[in-house]
Design a protein around this motif. Structure first.
Motif, mmCIF file in Angstrom:
data_model
loop_
_atom_site.group_PDB
_atom_site.id
_atom_site.type_symbol
_atom_site.label_atom_id
_atom_site.label_comp_id
_atom_site.label_asym_id
_atom_site.label_seq_id
_atom_site.Cartn_x
_atom_site.Cartn_y
_atom_site.Cartn_z
ATOM 1 N N LEU A 162 -5.419 -6.964 5.656
ATOM 2 C CA LEU A 162 -6.234 -6.425 4.560
ATOM 3 C C LEU A 162 -4.961 -5.980 3.602
ATOM 4 C CD1 LEU A 162 -8.192 -4.283 6.671
ATOM 5 C CD2 LEU A 162 -9.099 -6.221 5.507
ATOM 6 N N THR A 163 -5.046 -6.408 2.338
ATOM 7 C CA THR A 163 -3.834 -6.294 1.495
ATOM 8 C C THR A 163 -4.040 -5.143 0.384
ATOM 9 O OG1 THR A 163 -4.626 -8.051 0.177
ATOM 10 C CG2 THR A 163 -3.028 -8.603 1.847
ATOM 11 N N ALA A 164 -5.084 -4.824 0.101
ATOM 12 C CA ALA A 164 -5.319 -3.859 -0.766
ATOM 13 C C ALA A 164 -6.653 -2.973 -0.801
ATOM 14 C CB ALA A 164 -5.395 -4.513 -2.258
ATOM 15 N N PHE A 165 -6.814 -1.979 -1.548
ATOM 16 C CA PHE A 165 -8.002 -1.001 -1.486
ATOM 17 C C PHE A 165 -8.563 -1.229 -3.118
ATOM 18 C CE2 PHE A 165 -10.312 2.924 -2.535
ATOM 19 C CZ PHE A 165 -11.241 2.964 -1.295
ATOM 20 N N GLY A 166 -9.995 -1.491 -3.295
ATOM 21 C CA GLY A 166 -10.764 -1.797 -4.259
ATOM 22 C C GLY A 166 -11.546 -0.279 -4.440
ATOM 23 N N LEU A 173 -9.892 -4.789 0.956
ATOM 24 C CA LEU A 173 -9.753 -6.189 0.549
ATOM 25 C C LEU A 173 -8.805 -7.024 1.310
ATOM 26 C CD1 LEU A 173 -10.599 -5.540 -3.330
ATOM 27 C CD2 LEU A 173 -12.106 -6.136 -1.460
ATOM 28 N N CYS A 174 -9.578 -8.113 1.583
ATOM 29 C CA CYS A 174 -8.326 -9.304 2.314
ATOM 30 C C CYS A 174 -7.883 -10.155 1.051
ATOM 31 C CB CYS A 174 -9.018 -10.092 3.212
ATOM 32 S SG CYS A 174 -10.465 -11.235 2.321
ATOM 33 N N PRO A 175 -6.927 -10.987 1.147
ATOM 34 C CA PRO A 175 -6.412 -11.694 0.159
ATOM 35 C C PRO A 175 -7.189 -12.676 -0.605
ATOM 36 C CG PRO A 175 -4.718 -11.884 2.110
ATOM 37 C CD PRO A 175 -6.082 -11.178 2.345
ATOM 38 N N LEU A 186 -7.707 -1.825 -8.342
ATOM 39 C CA LEU A 186 -6.983 -2.080 -6.984
ATOM 40 C C LEU A 186 -6.060 -1.075 -6.888
ATOM 41 C CD1 LEU A 186 -6.668 -6.013 -7.223
ATOM 42 C CD2 LEU A 186 -8.146 -4.621 -5.622
ATOM 43 N N SER A 187 -5.927 -0.669 -5.764
ATOM 44 C CA SER A 187 -4.580 0.147 -5.090
ATOM 45 C C SER A 187 -3.991 -0.499 -4.049
ATOM 46 C CB SER A 187 -5.325 1.486 -4.550
ATOM 47 O OG SER A 187 -5.918 2.190 -5.494
ATOM 48 N N PRO A 188 -2.619 -0.445 -3.694
ATOM 49 C CA PRO A 188 -1.995 -1.192 -2.942
ATOM 50 C C PRO A 188 -2.122 -0.927 -1.449
ATOM 51 C CG PRO A 188 -0.492 0.512 -4.106
ATOM 52 C CD PRO A 188 -1.722 0.406 -4.741
ATOM 53 N N SER A 189 -1.484 -1.801 -0.773
ATOM 54 C CA SER A 189 -1.894 -1.524 0.888
ATOM 55 C C SER A 189 -1.402 -0.456 1.353
ATOM 56 C CB SER A 189 -1.005 -2.700 1.587
ATOM 57 O OG SER A 189 0.412 -2.659 1.372
ATOM 58 N N SER A 190 -0.347 0.333 0.462
ATOM 59 C CA SER A 190 0.190 1.721 1.187
ATOM 60 C C SER A 190 -0.533 2.882 0.807
ATOM 61 C CB SER A 190 1.494 1.986 0.221
ATOM 62 O OG SER A 190 1.215 2.158 -1.150
ATOM 63 N N ILE A 191 -1.590 2.641 -0.115
ATOM 64 C CA ILE A 191 -2.765 3.667 -0.401
ATOM 65 C C ILE A 191 -3.847 3.276 0.522
ATOM 66 C CG2 ILE A 191 -4.667 4.215 -1.997
ATOM 67 C CD1 ILE A 191 -1.681 5.187 -2.780
ATOM 68 N N LEU A 192 -4.091 2.283 1.088
ATOM 69 C CA LEU A 192 -5.077 2.024 2.211
ATOM 70 C C LEU A 192 -4.708 2.566 3.466
ATOM 71 C CD1 LEU A 192 -7.539 0.373 3.128
ATOM 72 C CD2 LEU A 192 -6.011 -1.797 3.349
ATOM 73 N N LYS A 193 -3.360 2.405 3.820
ATOM 74 C CA LYS A 193 -3.030 3.035 4.700
ATOM 75 C C LYS A 193 -3.001 4.498 4.870
ATOM 76 C CE LYS A 193 0.389 -0.531 5.805
ATOM 77 N NZ LYS A 193 1.894 -1.079 5.985
ATOM 78 N N LEU A 194 -2.727 4.980 3.683
ATOM 79 C CA LEU A 194 -2.850 6.564 3.433
ATOM 80 C C LEU A 194 -4.298 6.941 3.770
ATOM 81 C CD1 LEU A 194 -1.295 9.163 2.964
ATOM 82 C CD2 LEU A 194 -1.431 8.479 0.493
ATOM 83 N N GLN A 217 0.740 9.637 -7.554
ATOM 84 C CA GLN A 217 -0.039 9.035 -8.695
ATOM 85 C C GLN A 217 -0.905 7.969 -8.582
ATOM 86 O OE1 GLN A 217 2.944 8.125 -11.745
ATOM 87 N NE2 GLN A 217 3.673 10.156 -11.852
ATOM 88 N N LEU A 218 -0.554 7.218 -7.603
ATOM 89 C CA LEU A 218 -1.489 5.964 -7.302
ATOM 90 C C LEU A 218 -2.622 6.677 -6.378
ATOM 91 C CD1 LEU A 218 1.209 3.232 -5.978
ATOM 92 C CD2 LEU A 218 -0.398 3.221 -8.100
ATOM 93 N N LEU A 219 -2.420 7.655 -5.550
ATOM 94 C CA LEU A 219 -3.550 8.105 -4.867
ATOM 95 C C LEU A 219 -4.500 9.088 -5.681
ATOM 96 C CD1 LEU A 219 -4.640 9.020 -2.113
ATOM 97 C CD2 LEU A 219 -3.023 10.960 -2.070
ATOM 98 N N ARG A 220 -3.930 9.599 -6.787
ATOM 99 C CA ARG A 220 -4.571 10.295 -7.757
ATOM 100 C C ARG A 220 -5.709 9.544 -8.453
ATOM 101 N NH1 ARG A 220 -1.290 13.801 -11.020
ATOM 102 N NH2 ARG A 220 -0.622 11.535 -12.132
ATOM 103 N N ALA A 221 -5.314 8.319 -8.940
ATOM 104 C CA ALA A 221 -5.887 7.443 -9.696
ATOM 105 C C ALA A 221 -7.036 6.914 -8.740
ATOM 106 C CB ALA A 221 -5.021 6.325 -10.234
#
Length: 279
Positions: A162-166, A173-175, A186-194, A217-221
């Motif tokens: 799983l590489t991103a969060f939509g 989301l997978c690749p 889209l948010s990066p995998s770091s946000i998905l883990k958080l 900032q990414l988490l807020r958006a």
């Protein structure tokens, strides 16, 4: 019928020339409306009990299908520290409005009442208000049944990688499926883990959570997009927070540091209930 309940004031509005109507969030009865006569008068003994964020024991009479009328109140925690700081009061006001508008009366009791108490306690202790607020939003999403899909791809069901969060689609989301979500959603995998960590946390057991400014900032958006799309409640107080952010009035004190799963530090240990327990 006479009620004696512990509750938190999540809404306070003027009624007539000298009265107020407050909405209490209680553990056993959910949300309850109470009329406080004379609360706007200078010498009213109940004025302090009608302020937003106040936690106390309220005694009131309520007939069948009627709003309650307060007889007495003992304030257990005024939470004046929250009202004294602009950015803290803004985030807390948003959470109170979210509780009032997004939850049904019975949903606001029990678990969410405990989470709200813990949220206010965290603000009093100086924990980061933005991270606490996003954590509370996740608890609310889980309660109303719109929590994101984080363990498998929301499109094809694939569990890894799983590489991103939509946030528009509402999950990981997978690749292969990542192209189905517009890049601005889209948010990066770091946000998905958080976010995955948020689903396992309990506000009652959260220690000191440190998140880097760029991650915040990414988490807020991500969370604002997700809440607008899947909860569908646009709170007026959120507009005030956005104005503060625009003019950099909501910035936390400079001695506060913040980080995520790679980035994230949580002072505490995981409990058996998948919460966090302060050291």
């Amino acid at each position: 019928m006479l009620y004696r309940v512990e509750g938190i004031v999540i809404r306070s509005m003027d009624y007539g020339e000298g009265n107020k109507i407050i909405t209490l969030c209680t553990k056993s009865h959910g949300k309850m409306g109470v009329l406080v006569r004379g609360a706007k008068k200078v010498r009213s003994r109940h004025a302090a009990a009608t302020q937003l964020f106040t936690y106390g024991e309220y005694v009131f009479f309520r007939g069948m299908g009627q709003i309650g009328t307060m007889n007495a109140c003992e304030i257990l925690e005024s939470n004046h520290q929250i009202r004294e700081q602009l950015h803290t009061a803004a985030y807390a006001s948003y959470v109170m409005e979210l509780m009032d508008r997004a939850l049904q009366d019975e949903e606001a009791g029990g678990y969410m009442y405990e989470q709200l108490l813990a949220y206010l306690e965290g603000l009093r202790e100086g924990k980061d208000e933005q991270v606490l607020t996003h954590l509370f939003e996740m608890k609310l999403c889980q309660t109303v049944g719109v929590s994101p899909e984080l363990t498998s791809c929301v499109v094809c069901g694939r569990q890894e990688p799983l590489t991103a969060f939509g946030w528009r689609l509402g999950g990981a989301l997978c690749p292969s499926c990542q192209t189905r979500e517009h890049t601005q959603y889209l948010s990066p995998s770091s946000i998905l883990k958080l976010l995955t960590l948020f689903t396992q946390m309990d506000l009652r057991r959260v220690g000191n959570v440190n998140v880097k400014p760029e991650t915040k900032q990414l988490l807020r958006a991500c969370m604002r997009g997700y809440m607008d799309t899947h909860v569908g409640v646009r709170c007026k107080s959120l507009g005030f927070i956005e104005q503060m952010e625009k003019y950099d009035l909501a910035a936390p004190p400079s001695n506060r540091t913040m980080d995520t799963p790679q980035d994230m530090k949580v002072e505490g240990k995981m409990s058996e209930e998948s919460g966090l327990e302060p050291d």
